[in-house]
Design an enzyme around this catalytic site. Structure first.
Site, short mmCIF file in Angstrom:
data_model
loop_
_atom_site.label_atom_id
_atom_site.label_comp_id
_atom_site.label_asym_id
_atom_site.label_seq_id
_atom_site.Cartn_x
_atom_site.Cartn_y
_atom_site.Cartn_z
N HIS A 164 42.78 -4.58 -37.03
CA HIS A 164 41.61 -5.40 -37.31
C HIS A 164 41.67 -6.67 -36.45
O HIS A 164 41.11 -7.70 -36.82
CB HIS A 164 41.59 -5.83 -38.79
CG HIS A 164 41.38 -4.70 -39.74
ND1 HIS A 164 41.57 -4.83 -41.10
CD2 HIS A 164 40.99 -3.42 -39.54
CE1 HIS A 164 41.30 -3.68 -41.70
NE2 HIS A 164 40.95 -2.80 -40.77
C1 LIG Z 1 42.83 3.00 -36.72
C2 LIG Z 1 41.80 2.02 -37.18
C3 LIG Z 1 41.35 2.07 -38.50
C4 LIG Z 1 40.38 1.15 -38.94
N1 LIG Z 1 39.83 1.31 -40.19
C5 LIG Z 1 38.73 0.58 -40.52
C6 LIG Z 1 37.99 0.89 -41.68
O1 LIG Z 1 38.31 1.82 -42.43
N2 LIG Z 1 36.89 0.13 -41.95
C7 LIG Z 1 36.50 -0.89 -41.14
O2 LIG Z 1 35.51 -1.57 -41.45
N3 LIG Z 1 37.19 -1.20 -40.01
C8 LIG Z 1 38.26 -0.46 -39.68
N4 LIG Z 1 38.89 -0.70 -38.48
C9 LIG Z 1 38.48 -1.84 -37.66
C10 LIG Z 1 37.17 -1.68 -36.89
O3 LIG Z 1 36.97 -0.36 -36.47
C11 LIG Z 1 37.22 -2.64 -35.72
O4 LIG Z 1 37.41 -3.95 -36.20
C12 LIG Z 1 35.91 -2.63 -34.90
O5 LIG Z 1 35.65 -1.36 -34.38
C13 LIG Z 1 36.04 -3.64 -33.76
O6 LIG Z 1 34.81 -3.72 -33.11
P1 LIG Z 1 34.67 -4.33 -31.65
O7 LIG Z 1 33.26 -4.15 -31.28
O8 LIG Z 1 35.26 -5.69 -31.66
O9 LIG Z 1 35.63 -3.44 -30.74
P2 LIG Z 1 35.67 -1.88 -30.52
O10 LIG Z 1 34.98 -1.16 -31.61
O11 LIG Z 1 37.10 -1.55 -30.27
O12 LIG Z 1 34.82 -1.67 -29.21
C14 LIG Z 1 35.19 -2.18 -27.94
C15 LIG Z 1 34.65 -1.23 -26.89
O13 LIG Z 1 34.74 -1.82 -25.62
C16 LIG Z 1 35.22 -0.86 -24.70
N5 LIG Z 1 35.85 -1.59 -23.59
C17 LIG Z 1 37.01 -2.28 -23.61
N6 LIG Z 1 37.26 -2.82 -22.42
C18 LIG Z 1 36.23 -2.49 -21.63
C19 LIG Z 1 35.92 -2.77 -20.27
N7 LIG Z 1 36.74 -3.51 -19.51
N8 LIG Z 1 34.78 -2.25 -19.75
C20 LIG Z 1 33.94 -1.50 -20.51
N9 LIG Z 1 34.19 -1.21 -21.80
C21 LIG Z 1 35.33 -1.71 -22.36
C22 LIG Z 1 36.18 -0.03 -25.50
O14 LIG Z 1 36.45 1.21 -24.88
C23 LIG Z 1 35.44 0.08 -26.82
O15 LIG Z 1 34.56 1.16 -26.84
C24 LIG Z 1 39.90 0.16 -38.04
C25 LIG Z 1 40.37 0.10 -36.72
C26 LIG Z 1 41.30 1.02 -36.28
C27 LIG Z 1 41.74 0.97 -34.86
#
Ligand SMILES: Cc1cc2nc3c(=O)[nH]c(=O)nc-3n(C[C@H](O)[C@H](O)[C@H](O)COP(=O)(O)OP(=O)(O)OC[C@H]3O[C@@H](n4cnc5c(N)ncnc54)[C@H](O)[C@@H]3O)c2cc1C
Length: 615
Positions: A537
């Site tokens: 997270h």
């Molecule tokens: C194993 C696991 C279990 C979890 N369980 C839960 C749950 O049950 N419930 C819940 O609410 N949350 C849960 N979470 C947390 C939640 O999924 C994350 O907090 C959330 O997805 C984060 O969102 P984000 O948009 O910050 O990043 P992300 O969803 O990680 O998205 C970032 C995106 O940017 C892309 N990216 C990165 N660098 C680059 C680049 N240089 N160029 C282009 N693209 C790039 C990545 O490939 C990715 O697709 C869990 C997380 C994990 C890993």
């Protein structure tokens, strides 16, 4: 708004892996999984093959808005910005499209550790992950939908106090009353009559409901909780935010709905939104203090694309700060050390990184120890999307509880179950495991962490992973919180409801903690240091904060300080992680960022001439 409008029929022929065959190594199971994988892919209700987005290979030279990263927040931002039909929007995502297996809730870990996972490791931990050489695994998905493709699908929003605290830190517009409408805007609650319209809504892109199946032992845990004096809540995102519950999940009719599936697939034919997969952004191009485009790597080539209005970084808590640093935005000293020209000295970039930590307590119960991944379960799932494959087993039993150091209305402990997963069997399909007893786990997490670490560059090479120093558990209050949580679990295990299963704490296998009586507080402290995990997270590495906060990276409308036309919208902007799982709050952040951008654009078009100095 045109969500849920059916689009012309176009079906993908194949999807990227990992294939379901790759998920199990034994030969009996490989055949089973290969067959299951092909049936899943052909089943439109599960795989959504006919509603997948199409990736473009050659983006145009210029767009109005460029969104970097198509994860929890980025999918939302791309979808919402492209609602303005005369805005041309490009979404660049480093990963591929979702594999079909990820749609099956019980295979929630299918993507973890596969080629669709960034597979980060933290370094130099002084207080955590001793059993893994002081380096903790930090999983994050590299795929359209980001970590919503392999997360546990738990739907929680954090606590109203979390957001009121953000506002009290000087972030105008982020109180609970101000963010709640954006949770509701995102939501399409399939159980609205049960959970009520005060707290929930329908009609948004994100489907929320309970899994269609739960093992009977899940209800026994709730009985045990009641017997042990804990509260039972029908809805932890409603008016009873403390207690044990069967959680709602981001699923629809037994199928995972990632943010990509929820927000992007329904609008896949929108002409003003283009999506380029397998496109890794390496830096933001900045001219005269304004972001004017990005450089990215695709098909073995570096390319640039211009943004006439804004670039929005949604690359997640590890990559958004990395991209800022590679673009010359960050702590001056660090940039100089990395031989990067300083564009904007922002000392907070990468600091304030933190996460929830969790610890697993294993038990055995007197239940047949069958592998739930078998023909009967597969057939039921393929036909009806119900049965053991349609849920995360005990993962749906979730508690939010208050330790002795917080108030009852601001719980700081999370407990959830593990077990009854559809994992691979080493032998025959449907066989018993060797012990004859079923292993389950109760997982405890501390939700008000004070320990803070840092994301920094290991090199100015954009393909070298940044250094993640979690500094997890450096504050003793974070360990104390976990100890209280473990005591709650022991209270739960000491009930007639669970003793009826002969629930037994598993034997300790941690030789490093042999010097301590098992189980005692000293033993747990030792075990926590050895074997605790970040919950993935990760938050806070591009913190939102007011002008007087020297460590703030973005302002309250998520604009990067000192640079025009550049925002960050993902978990990294959270000044303090919320008390709960971060998926839905990050989707809310994506909704909020989109509104800020639309409001600014309206203001500019009303008040500014195209080349005005203030705009
Ligand atoms: C194993 C696991 C279990 C979890 N369980 C839960 C749950 O049950 N419930 C819940 O609410 N949350 C849960 N979470 C947390 C939640 O999924 C994350 O907090 C959330 O997805 C984060 O969102 P984000 O948009 O910050 O990043 P992300 O969803 O990680 O998205 C970032 C995106 O940017 C892309 N990216 C990165 N660098 C680059 C680049 N240089 N160029 C282009 N693209 C790039 C990545 O490939 C990715 O697709 C869990 C997380 C994990 C890993």
């Amino acid at each position: 708004m045109d969500y849920h409008v059916p689009s012309p029929f176009t079906c993908n022929e194949s999807l990227p892996g990992p294939s379901m065959t790759d998920m199990c190594s034994t030969s009996t199971f490989a055949v089973f999984m290969t067959l299951l994988g092909s049936l899943v892919q052909k089943n439109e209700k599960i795989s959504g093959m006919c509603e997948r987005v199409k990736s473009i290979d050659s983006p145009d030279p210029e767009y109005d808005y460029i969104v970097v990263g198509g994860g929890a927040a980025g999918s939302v931002v791309a979808a919402r910005l492209s609602e303005i039909s005369h805005w041309k929007v490009l979404l660049l995502e480093a990963g591929d499209d979702e594999p079909a297996a990820a749609a099956i809730p019980s295979y929630y870990s299918a993507v973890t550790q596969s080629r669709l996972d960034w597979k980060y490791q933290t370094t130099n931990e002084s207080y955590a992950c001793f059993s893994t050489n002081r380096s903790c695994l930090y999983t994050a998905a590299k795929v359209l939908g980001g970590s919503t493709v392999h997360n546990g699908m738990i739907y929680l929003r954090g606590n109203p106090t979390d957001y009121n605290n953000w506002a009290a830190m000087g972030n105008e517009g982020w109180t609970w009353d101000e963010v709640k409408p954006f949770f509701l805007k995102a939501e399409d609650n399939g159980e609205i009559d049960r959970v009520g319209r005060f707290w929930h809504s329908t009609g948004g892109p994100l489907s929320v409901e309970r899994f269609p199946y739960r093992p009977p032992f899940a209800d026994s845990i709730l009985e045990a909780a009641k017997e042990a004096g804990f509260e039972i809540s029908q809805d932890l995102t409603g008016d009873k935010i403390t207690g044990f519950t069967i959680i709602q999940s981001t699923t629809k009719n037994g199928v995972r709905r990632s943010s990509g599936a929820s927000y992007l697939r329904p609008i896949r034919n929108r002409e003003n939104l283009q999506i380029s997969l397998n496109s890794t952004v390496t830096r933001v191009v900045i001219e005269n203090g304004r972001a004017v485009g990005v450089e990215y790597f695709q098909n073995g080539e570096f390319k640039t694309v211009s943004a006439s209005q804004e670039v929005v970084l949604c690359a997640g808590t590890v990559r958004s700060p990395q991209i800022l640093l590679l673009s010359g935005i960050g702590p001056e000293e660090h940039l100089k050390l990395m031989d990067i020209k300083v564009v904007q000295n922002l000392p907070g970039v990468g600091s304030n990184y933190h996460d929830h930590m969790y610890f697993m307590i294993n038990f055995t119960i007197n239940e047949p120890d069958v592998y739930d991944n078998n023909w009967a379960a597969a057939t039921e799932y393929l036909d009806f999307q119900t049965g053991p494959l349609s849920s995360t087993g005990l993962g749906q039993v979730v508690a939010e509880l208050a330790s002795s150091t917080t108030t009852p209305d601001f719980p700081d402990i999370q407990i959830f179950g593990l077990g009854y997963d559809a994992d691979c069997a080493p032998g025959e399909i449907g066989a018993l495991r060797s012990t004859g007893k079923r292993t389950i786990a109760m997982v405890v997490g501390y939700q008000h962490p004070k320990s803070k670490g840092r994301i920094s560059l290991a090199s100015n090479d954009p393909f070298k992973y940044p250094t993640i120093w979690g500094n997890y558990l450096s504050e003793s209050s974070d360990v104390d919180g976990l100890i209280e949580a473990i005591n709650y679990v022991m209270r739960l295990a000491d009930t007639n409801a669970l003793k009826a299963y002969n629930i037994t704490l598993s034997v300790s296998t941690l030789t490093a903690c042999n010097n301590f009586t098992y189980p005692s507080t000293d033993y747990w402290k030792c075990a926590i240091q050895q074997d605790t995990f970040p919950q993935a997270h990760g938050s806070g590495s591009c913190k939102m904060g007011p002008e007087h906060d020297a460590m703030a990276v973005v302002d309250h409308e998520l604009r990067v300080r000192g640079i025009k036309g550049l925002r960050v919208a993902d978990t990294s902007i959270m000044p303090q992680i919320i008390s709960g799982n971060t998926g839905a709050p990050t989707i809310m952040i994506g909704e909020r960022a989109s509104e800020f951008i639309k409001k600014d654009a309206a203001w500019r078009s009303d008040l500014c001439s195209p080349r005005s100095a203030i705009c």
